[in-house]
Write a protein that holds these residues in place. Structure first.
Motif, PDB file in Angstrom:
ATOM      1  N   PHE A   1      -5.833  12.760  -2.257  1.00  0.00           N
ATOM      2  CA  PHE A   1      -6.489  11.552  -2.817  1.00  0.00           C
ATOM      3  C   PHE A   1      -6.725  11.627  -4.271  1.00  0.00           C
ATOM      4  O   PHE A   1      -6.373  10.757  -4.951  1.00  0.00           O
TER       5      PHE A   1
ATOM      6  N   VAL B   1      -4.659  -0.923  -5.656  1.00  0.00           N
ATOM      7  CA  VAL B   1      -5.595  -1.874  -5.353  1.00  0.00           C
ATOM      8  C   VAL B   1      -6.185  -2.990  -6.061  1.00  0.00           C
ATOM      9  O   VAL B   1      -6.562  -4.086  -5.379  1.00  0.00           O
TER      10      VAL B   1
ATOM     11  N   ALA C   1      -3.289   4.725  -7.724  1.00  0.00           N
ATOM     12  CA  ALA C   1      -3.784   4.099  -6.550  1.00  0.00           C
ATOM     13  C   ALA C   1      -4.675   2.974  -6.925  1.00  0.00           C
ATOM     14  O   ALA C   1      -4.876   1.945  -6.243  1.00  0.00           O
TER      15      ALA C   1
ATOM     16  N   LEU D   1       0.761  -1.245  -0.036  1.00  0.00           N
ATOM     17  CA  LEU D   1      -0.006   0.103   0.112  1.00  0.00           C
ATOM     18  C   LEU D   1       0.637   1.378  -0.176  1.00  0.00           C
ATOM     19  O   LEU D   1       0.561   2.173   0.587  1.00  0.00           O
TER      20      LEU D   1
ATOM     21  N   GLY E   1      -9.839   4.238   1.648  1.00  0.00           N
ATOM     22  CA  GLY E   1      -9.831   4.198   0.062  1.00  0.00           C
ATOM     23  C   GLY E   1     -10.152   2.837  -0.427  1.00  0.00           C
ATOM     24  O   GLY E   1     -10.604   2.417  -1.619  1.00  0.00           O
ATOM     25  N   VAL E   2      -9.221   1.892   0.115  1.00  0.00           N
ATOM     26  CA  VAL E   2      -9.345   0.547  -0.458  1.00  0.00           C
ATOM     27  C   VAL E   2     -10.618   0.099  -0.575  1.00  0.00           C
ATOM     28  O   VAL E   2     -11.163  -0.604  -1.435  1.00  0.00           O
TER      29      VAL E   2
ATOM     30  N   ILE F   1      -1.594   4.183  -1.729  1.00  0.00           N
ATOM     31  CA  ILE F   1      -3.236   4.712  -1.263  1.00  0.00           C
ATOM     32  C   ILE F   1      -2.757   5.025   0.241  1.00  0.00           C
ATOM     33  O   ILE F   1      -3.536   5.522   0.737  1.00  0.00           O
TER      34      ILE F   1
ATOM     35  N   MET G   1      -3.142  10.873  -5.140  1.00  0.00           N
ATOM     36  CA  MET G   1      -2.966   9.333  -5.128  1.00  0.00           C
ATOM     37  C   MET G   1      -3.529   8.357  -6.532  1.00  0.00           C
ATOM     38  O   MET G   1      -2.820   7.617  -6.898  1.00  0.00           O
ATOM     39  N   MET G   2      -4.617   9.192  -6.809  1.00  0.00           N
ATOM     40  CA  MET G   2      -5.373   8.355  -7.925  1.00  0.00           C
ATOM     41  C   MET G   2      -4.602   8.468  -9.022  1.00  0.00           C
ATOM     42  O   MET G   2      -4.452   7.464  -9.834  1.00  0.00           O
TER      43      MET G   2
END
Length: 308
Positions: A213, A225, A221, A44, A244-245, A47, A216-217
């Motif tokens: 966030f 995931v 991310a 991780l 988020g996961v 994320i 991260m995307m």
């Protein structure tokens, strides 16, 4: 290294803890020790906004990304590993900067931890299987029979704590409350460590959460995931519940759109930061609340000590 060379930096998610720790470690030639329960998982990096590989190469970083997502990493194990890293830093006369947002880690480090022995894997797996098949109410009912004192202190729907209390009494024959009276000692003297809680403006923090966030995307991310989801790990493992996961897993499964997953992940994070702040204020009142922009100056002043 003296005790005053230990700096504890806590704060809500996205408050700038990691950047502050890196700046401070560069100034002091110190080692950075992770106190974030999700950043221990190697699966991780993106994320959980773990320090980048480049940042980890600039200065020593410890207890980051060294645990597989299939493991249920405990506070007790973190305490043991953190104590070893602190001793290593002390021998090398290096400053130690402990940084993260997991209040239970800081609480255990500064106040000690109940010395519960490890729970055998077969007991843990059996209890969790029953949780999945029979539900939390059945486990709470059994706990009331086996350990009525512990059951009386827990909310009937508190899955994590009921499961833990039942595992302990089944494995040891003793109540978790009994074990709490036999604490392992604190890993350091809290009176001699600098303790900071970053307290950004609330609106600014909300903007930081959303922007982080999104970043991260953009950094991959969702792919991270997807790889994790392909392992088909138990959904109640800590790594599978990282912010988020669960929402991204639901998107990958076709249940919700990506936009919905992202918005719900941000909402969960925003709510979590409120709980973090409340927890620290109530449980660790000796941490000084400082605005992020002032934190480095405040820490450096404390490191210099009283001026004659």
């Amino acid at each position: 290294m003296s005790e005053t060379d230990i700096v504890l930096i806590a704060g809500p998610t996205a408050s700038g803890k990691s950047a502050l720790a890196l700046r401070l470690a560069e100034k002091l030639g110190g080692v950075i020790i992770n106190a974030d329960s999700m950043q221990v998982y190697r699966d991780l990096r993106i994320i959980t906004a773990r320090p980048s590989a480049a940042e980890e190469q600039r200065l020593p970083h410890r207890l980051y990304g060294h645990i597989d997502a299939a493991e249920n990493f405990s506070v007790g194990r973190w305490c043991e590993e953190a104590a070893a890293v602190l001793a290593e830093a002390r021998r090398a006369a290096r400053a130690a900067i402990v940084v993260g947002g997991t209040g239970l880690y800081f609480n255990a480090l500064t106040r000690g931890l109940a010395a519960v022995p490890p729970i055998p894997a077969e007991i843990r797996e059996a209890v969790r299987a029953r949780l999945a098949s029979d539900g939390v109410a059945a486990l709470h009912a059994e706990l009331k029979w086996r350990d009525p004192a512990a059951a009386a202190r827990l909310m009937p729907g508190d899955r994590a704590r009921i499961t833990r209390a039942l595992e302990v009494v089944l494995a040891t024959g003793r109540s978790l409350l009994d074990w709490h009276e036999q604490n392992k000692p604190a890993g350091l003297d809290p009176a001699r460590a600098i303790k900071i809680f970053l307290a950004p403006d609330r609106e600014d923090l909300l903007h930081r959460i959303d922007a982080r966030f999104d970043a991260m995307m953009a950094a991959g991310a969702l792919d991270e995931v997807q790889i994790l989801a392909a392992r088909q790990l138990a959904p109640d493992l800590p790594a599978m519940k990282a912010h988020g996961v669960p929402w991204l897993v639901r998107h990958l499964g076709g249940e919700i759109t990506l936009d919905q997953a992202v918005e719900e992940a941000k909402r969960d994070t925003r709510q979590y930061t409120k709980r973090q702040a409340t927890w620290f204020r109530n449980q660790l009142p000796d941490f000084a609340w400082v605005e992020p922009d002032r934190a480095l100056t405040v820490i450096e002043a404390q490191l210099r000590g009283p001026q004659n």
